[in-house]
Design a protein around this motif. Structure first.
Motif, mmCIF file in Angstrom:
data_model
loop_
_atom_site.group_PDB
_atom_site.id
_atom_site.type_symbol
_atom_site.label_atom_id
_atom_site.label_comp_id
_atom_site.label_asym_id
_atom_site.label_seq_id
_atom_site.Cartn_x
_atom_site.Cartn_y
_atom_site.Cartn_z
ATOM 1 N N GLY A 72 44.653 39.621 43.513
ATOM 2 C CA GLY A 72 43.794 38.522 42.497
ATOM 3 C C GLY A 72 42.159 39.564 43.904
ATOM 4 O O GLY A 72 41.236 38.932 43.868
ATOM 5 N N HIS A 73 42.061 40.353 44.665
ATOM 6 C CA HIS A 73 41.321 40.742 45.753
ATOM 7 C C HIS A 73 40.759 41.857 45.506
ATOM 8 O O HIS A 73 41.187 42.489 45.098
ATOM 9 C CB HIS A 73 42.100 40.588 46.902
ATOM 10 C CG HIS A 73 42.521 39.091 47.343
ATOM 11 N ND1 HIS A 73 41.875 37.727 48.118
ATOM 12 C CD2 HIS A 73 43.574 38.208 47.481
ATOM 13 C CE1 HIS A 73 42.695 37.012 48.520
ATOM 14 N NE2 HIS A 73 43.916 37.631 47.949
ATOM 15 N N ALA A 74 39.495 41.682 45.232
ATOM 16 C CA ALA A 74 39.253 43.385 45.697
ATOM 17 C C ALA A 74 38.885 44.148 46.507
ATOM 18 O O ALA A 74 39.703 43.847 47.625
ATOM 19 C CB ALA A 74 37.528 42.633 45.842
ATOM 20 N N VAL A 75 39.608 45.551 45.882
ATOM 21 C CA VAL A 75 40.009 46.984 46.725
ATOM 22 C C VAL A 75 38.998 46.740 48.029
ATOM 23 O O VAL A 75 39.606 46.716 49.106
ATOM 24 C CB VAL A 75 39.466 47.971 45.524
ATOM 25 C CG1 VAL A 75 40.161 49.421 46.687
ATOM 26 C CG2 VAL A 75 40.351 47.784 44.734
ATOM 27 N N ASP A 76 37.604 46.341 48.452
ATOM 28 C CA ASP A 76 37.235 46.812 49.735
ATOM 29 C C ASP A 76 37.327 45.616 50.403
ATOM 30 O O ASP A 76 37.985 45.748 51.235
ATOM 31 C CB ASP A 76 35.667 46.523 49.315
ATOM 32 C CG ASP A 76 35.002 47.673 49.121
ATOM 33 O OD1 ASP A 76 35.717 48.556 48.650
ATOM 34 O OD2 ASP A 76 33.985 47.469 48.414
ATOM 35 N N CYS A 107 54.370 45.380 49.814
ATOM 36 C CA CYS A 107 55.135 44.994 48.727
ATOM 37 C C CYS A 107 54.690 44.198 47.548
ATOM 38 O O CYS A 107 55.390 44.266 46.373
ATOM 39 C CB CYS A 107 56.109 44.067 49.987
ATOM 40 S SG CYS A 107 57.679 44.257 50.907
ATOM 41 N N SER A 108 53.147 44.058 47.636
ATOM 42 C CA SER A 108 52.443 43.995 46.847
ATOM 43 C C SER A 108 51.549 44.758 46.114
ATOM 44 O O SER A 108 51.115 46.196 46.670
ATOM 45 C CB SER A 108 51.422 42.912 46.967
ATOM 46 O OG SER A 108 50.586 43.041 45.997
ATOM 47 N N ASP A 109 51.507 45.612 44.265
ATOM 48 C CA ASP A 109 51.457 46.604 43.905
ATOM 49 C C ASP A 109 49.842 46.433 44.103
ATOM 50 O O ASP A 109 49.189 47.921 44.600
ATOM 51 C CB ASP A 109 51.828 46.731 42.392
ATOM 52 C CG ASP A 109 52.893 47.020 42.413
ATOM 53 O OD1 ASP A 109 53.775 47.629 43.223
ATOM 54 O OD2 ASP A 109 53.604 46.670 41.317
ATOM 55 N N SER A 110 49.258 45.635 44.197
ATOM 56 C CA SER A 110 47.644 45.635 44.169
ATOM 57 C C SER A 110 47.238 45.420 45.656
ATOM 58 O O SER A 110 46.055 46.625 45.573
ATOM 59 C CB SER A 110 46.932 43.527 43.903
ATOM 60 O OG SER A 110 48.052 42.816 45.358
ATOM 61 N N TRP A 111 47.773 45.445 46.609
ATOM 62 C CA TRP A 111 47.948 45.835 47.979
ATOM 63 C C TRP A 111 48.404 47.680 48.712
ATOM 64 O O TRP A 111 47.586 48.219 48.913
ATOM 65 C CB TRP A 111 48.230 45.434 49.229
ATOM 66 C CG TRP A 111 47.135 44.010 49.083
ATOM 67 C CD1 TRP A 111 48.188 42.952 48.135
ATOM 68 C CD2 TRP A 111 46.494 43.527 50.167
ATOM 69 N NE1 TRP A 111 46.567 41.869 48.973
ATOM 70 C CE2 TRP A 111 46.246 42.348 49.689
ATOM 71 C CE3 TRP A 111 45.877 44.051 51.164
ATOM 72 C CZ2 TRP A 111 45.352 41.643 50.347
ATOM 73 C CZ3 TRP A 111 45.225 43.221 52.080
ATOM 74 C CH2 TRP A 111 45.446 42.175 51.177
ATOM 75 N N LEU A 148 45.169 46.973 38.032
ATOM 76 C CA LEU A 148 43.902 46.468 38.136
ATOM 77 C C LEU A 148 43.357 44.778 37.817
ATOM 78 O O LEU A 148 42.829 44.413 37.924
ATOM 79 C CB LEU A 148 43.829 47.495 37.779
ATOM 80 C CG LEU A 148 44.408 49.068 38.291
ATOM 81 C CD1 LEU A 148 43.219 50.326 37.735
ATOM 82 C CD2 LEU A 148 43.320 48.689 39.837
ATOM 83 N N VAL A 149 44.448 44.508 36.888
ATOM 84 C CA VAL A 149 43.736 43.608 35.942
ATOM 85 C C VAL A 149 44.844 42.490 36.362
ATOM 86 O O VAL A 149 44.734 40.733 35.491
ATOM 87 C CB VAL A 149 43.698 43.336 34.607
ATOM 88 C CG1 VAL A 149 43.099 44.548 34.251
ATOM 89 C CG2 VAL A 149 45.157 44.021 34.405
ATOM 90 N N ARG A 150 45.208 42.653 37.530
ATOM 91 C CA ARG A 150 46.321 41.010 37.791
ATOM 92 C C ARG A 150 45.817 39.777 38.691
ATOM 93 O O ARG A 150 45.024 40.231 39.668
ATOM 94 C CB ARG A 150 47.552 41.944 38.722
ATOM 95 C CG ARG A 150 48.403 40.762 38.698
ATOM 96 C CD ARG A 150 49.883 41.028 39.057
ATOM 97 N NE ARG A 150 50.667 42.445 38.388
ATOM 98 C CZ ARG A 150 51.242 43.088 39.250
ATOM 99 N NH1 ARG A 150 52.033 43.459 40.315
ATOM 100 N NH2 ARG A 150 51.932 44.199 37.940
ATOM 101 N N PRO A 151 45.590 38.632 37.860
ATOM 102 C CA PRO A 151 44.504 37.586 38.741
ATOM 103 C C PRO A 151 45.863 37.529 39.937
ATOM 104 O O PRO A 151 46.364 37.835 40.106
ATOM 105 C CB PRO A 151 44.704 36.687 37.981
ATOM 106 C CG PRO A 151 45.791 36.757 36.902
ATOM 107 C CD PRO A 151 46.069 38.611 36.808
ATOM 108 N N ALA A 152 45.190 36.546 40.604
ATOM 109 C CA ALA A 152 45.033 35.735 41.859
ATOM 110 C C ALA A 152 46.142 34.723 41.348
ATOM 111 O O ALA A 152 46.111 33.795 40.480
ATOM 112 C CB ALA A 152 43.971 35.478 42.629
ATOM 113 N N LYS A 153 46.651 34.383 42.488
ATOM 114 C CA LYS A 153 48.110 33.459 41.614
ATOM 115 C C LYS A 153 47.554 31.724 41.842
ATOM 116 O O LYS A 153 48.419 31.710 42.759
ATOM 117 C CB LYS A 153 49.291 33.357 42.317
ATOM 118 C CG LYS A 153 50.885 32.769 41.556
ATOM 119 C CD LYS A 153 51.610 33.144 41.865
ATOM 120 C CE LYS A 153 52.798 31.799 41.122
ATOM 121 N NZ LYS A 153 54.463 33.374 41.613
#
Length: 294
Positions: A72-76, A107-111, A148-153
């Motif tokens: 749930g964090h911005a890419v930047d 281990c996180s896809d978003s990271w 890309l659309v996964r929200p913060a938990k």
């Protein structure tokens, strides 16, 4: 016969879910603290970076149980944290812990997606983690599109536990405390008699009340509200607040106030990276040492 067992399972799962939501909130604060390092004066940056890194690592060690708490964090923002870890690894004493942190977040896809979005950062990560084939494979793998659309938990039920009135009351306490201190020129009055003294001590009590609300009973949403308010204070205001607390502490009146002053300093040190830098200035070291000693 199965129902009590199911209830116990549900209770354990709820505790786990709440704990992970708490980690997500604290991790969010850690990410923001690392971002705030850009505003820290060069002479104080080294100590502030150590504190920010220790906070980050503490969150990640717990988040290892469920890395979706890191979503749930911005890419930047994610790239900035990853780069921060890479830079920490350049210090011999921190390289192992920096690699540990990177091993958890990646281990996180978003990271992973964030790492892959920056060519220079990706190259640095691969070089640093060259002896970790599992992570290298992940860095080269295609990240699922839904990341890309996964929200913060951050569990809505936790945020709902704190109503708007409670958040507003906390914010008013912190703002009122600062405004009263400012009305005295951020200097505790020498004349300790009468209304002036009572009004000046009200400033301290506002901070005590607000910070107690923010940290008591693990109310994550209230702590988040406090962090947001405190982040709006300028470094000049923090210096004034610290000066007020210090002049109040050394005034010699009402020793019973000392424990409250120490509580305020200790809690602000935890919640705001700019205050941490300010509190470590030479002129206020005696008070900082008193807090540490207790």
């Amino acid at each position: 016969q199965g129902r009590p067992e199911l209830c116990r399972y549900c209770a354990r799962w709820r505790c786990f879910a709440l704990a992970m939501a708490d980690v997500a909130e604290r991790f969010l604060a850690s990410v923001e603290s690392i971002g705030a390092l850009r505003k820290v004066p060069a002479g104080r940056l080294a100590d502030a970076e150590v504190d920010a890194f220790n906070d980050l690592r503490s969150c990640l060690i717990v988040a290892r149980k469920d890395v979706s708490a890191l979503d749930g964090h911005a890419v930047d923002d994610m790239c900035h944290v990853l780069d921060f870890c890479v830079r920490r690894s350049q210090k011999k004493a921190s390289i192992g812990r920096a690699r540990e942190c990177l091993g958890i977040v990646l281990c996180s896809d978003s990271w992973l997606h964030a790492a892959q979005s920056n060519t220079d950062l990706l190259s640095s990560l691969k070089e640093l983690l060259a002896d970790n084939p599992e992570i290298l494979l992940k860095l080269d793998a295609t990240v699922p599109a839904d990341v890309l659309v996964r929200p913060a938990k951050i569990a809505p039920r936790i945020l709902a536990e704190v109503d708007v009135a409670s958040r507003s009351a906390l914010e008013r306490q912190l703002w009122s405390g600062k405004q009263i201190m400012a009305s005295f020129g951020f200097q505790f009055p020498i004349d300790v008699l009468g209304d002036q003294f009572d009004h000046a001590t009200d400033a301290l009590q506002h901070f005590v009340t607000g910070l107690t609300q923010a940290t008591n009973f693990n109310k994550v949403a209230l702590e988040r509200a406090a962090i947001d308010v405190l982040a709006s204070f300028s470094q000049q205001e923090w210096e004034g607040i610290m000066n007020f607390l210090w002049t109040m502490y050394k005034s010699g009146v009402r020793d019973s106030l000392h424990s409250r002053i120490r509580f305020v300093v200790e809690t602000l040190h935890k919640l705001n990276p700019i205050f941490r830098v300010v509190a470590e200035q030479t002129r206020w070291v005696p008070l900082s040492c008193e807090v540490t000693a207790h």
